[in-house]
Design an enzyme around this catalytic site. Structure first.
Site, PDB file in Angstrom:
ATOM      1  N   GLY A  16       0.842  -1.022  -0.107  1.00  0.00           N
ATOM      2  CA  GLY A  16       0.084  -0.029  -0.006  1.00  0.00           C
ATOM      3  C   GLY A  16       0.759   1.130   0.048  1.00  0.00           C
ATOM      4  CB  CYS A  17       0.328   4.757   1.054  1.00  0.00           C
ATOM      5  SG  CYS A  17       1.043   6.222   1.378  1.00  0.00           S
ATOM      6  CG  PHE A  18       5.920   4.705  -0.674  1.00  0.00           C
ATOM      7  CD1 PHE A  18       5.631   6.065  -0.376  1.00  0.00           C
ATOM      8  CD2 PHE A  18       6.340   4.493  -1.890  1.00  0.00           C
ATOM      9  CE1 PHE A  18       5.698   7.156  -1.067  1.00  0.00           C
ATOM     10  CE2 PHE A  18       6.460   5.753  -2.753  1.00  0.00           C
ATOM     11  CZ  PHE A  18       6.114   7.350  -2.343  1.00  0.00           C
ATOM     12  CD1 TRP A  19       5.001   8.520   2.248  1.00  0.00           C
ATOM     13  CD2 TRP A  19       3.087   9.460   2.728  1.00  0.00           C
ATOM     14  NE1 TRP A  19       4.660   9.685   1.127  1.00  0.00           N
ATOM     15  CE2 TRP A  19       3.502  10.226   1.454  1.00  0.00           C
ATOM     16  CE3 TRP A  19       1.742   9.777   3.114  1.00  0.00           C
ATOM     17  CZ2 TRP A  19       2.665  11.216   0.850  1.00  0.00           C
ATOM     18  CZ3 TRP A  19       1.097  11.031   2.649  1.00  0.00           C
ATOM     19  CH2 TRP A  19       1.610  11.593   1.568  1.00  0.00           C
TER      20      TRP A  19
END
Length: 190
Positions: free
Chosen positions: A36-39
């Site tokens: 998913g979103c890498f953050w």
């Protein structure tokens, strides 16, 4: 999704070749994960003892030097990934996999939560035959825990392109702790 690099090993299109970068220090190894979103995935790995460095970026695509906007446009084939530089003596690969499985829902094909698109797919991208073996065994064990089929792809790590500096350590820059061992809840945005 094909991982065929062709007879030239990806020379015609270097994006289809293996990630040939070296780990950031002696005794360190590399791993790549898409969840998913890498953050928030990055912050989770930053907090893990034995992880020396993390980078967010793009891999597994076919577009040379993609930007975040390119990848979000859905035409590059890249996944948002976290590349982890880790000490396998302090943090075995199996521990990295445990974090990976806990961090996302591996049964959704091209989405994680509200975020949809091929860049948000679930993937484990290995650098060695041993990583591949451990990853496949881990997936088999996790499948026993899920009623739905796990759709995580397990493929050789392809060339890694770092995301723009703005994205690196994004949640840490936004005030969330990256201290080793921190268990504070991770807020999605800084």
């Amino acid at each position: 999704m094909s991982n065929d690099t062709g007879a030239d090993g990806g020379a015609a299109n270097p994006d289809l070749g293996p990630d040939a970068d070296a780990a950031a220090g002696e005794g360190l190894e590399l791993a790549q994960f898409a969840a998913g979103c890498f953050w928030s995935v990055e912050l989770t790995y930053q907090r893990l003892p034995g992880v020396a460095r993390t980078e967010v970026g793009f891999s597994q695509g076919h577009h040379h030097e993609p930007t975040y906007d390119d990848v979000c446009g859905q035409g590059t084939g890249h996944a948002e990934v976290v590349r982890v530089h880790y000490d396998p003596k302090a943090c075995p690969y199996g521990v990295l996999l445990d974090v990976f499985w806990a961090k996302h829902r591996p049964t959704t094909l091209i989405r994680q939560g509200d975020e949809a698109g091929t860049q948000y797919r679930s993937g484990i991208y290995y650098y060695t035959a041993e990583q591949e073996r451990v990853a496949r065994e881990s997936l088999e064990a996790k499948q026993e825990e899920w009623k739905e089929k796990i759709v995580t792809e397990i493929l050789p790590a392809r060339r890694f392109y770092p995301a723009e500096e703005y994205h690196q350590r994004y949640l840490e820059k936004g005030g969330q702790s990256a201290q080793k061992g921190c268990t504070d809840p991770i807020r999605r945005y800084g």
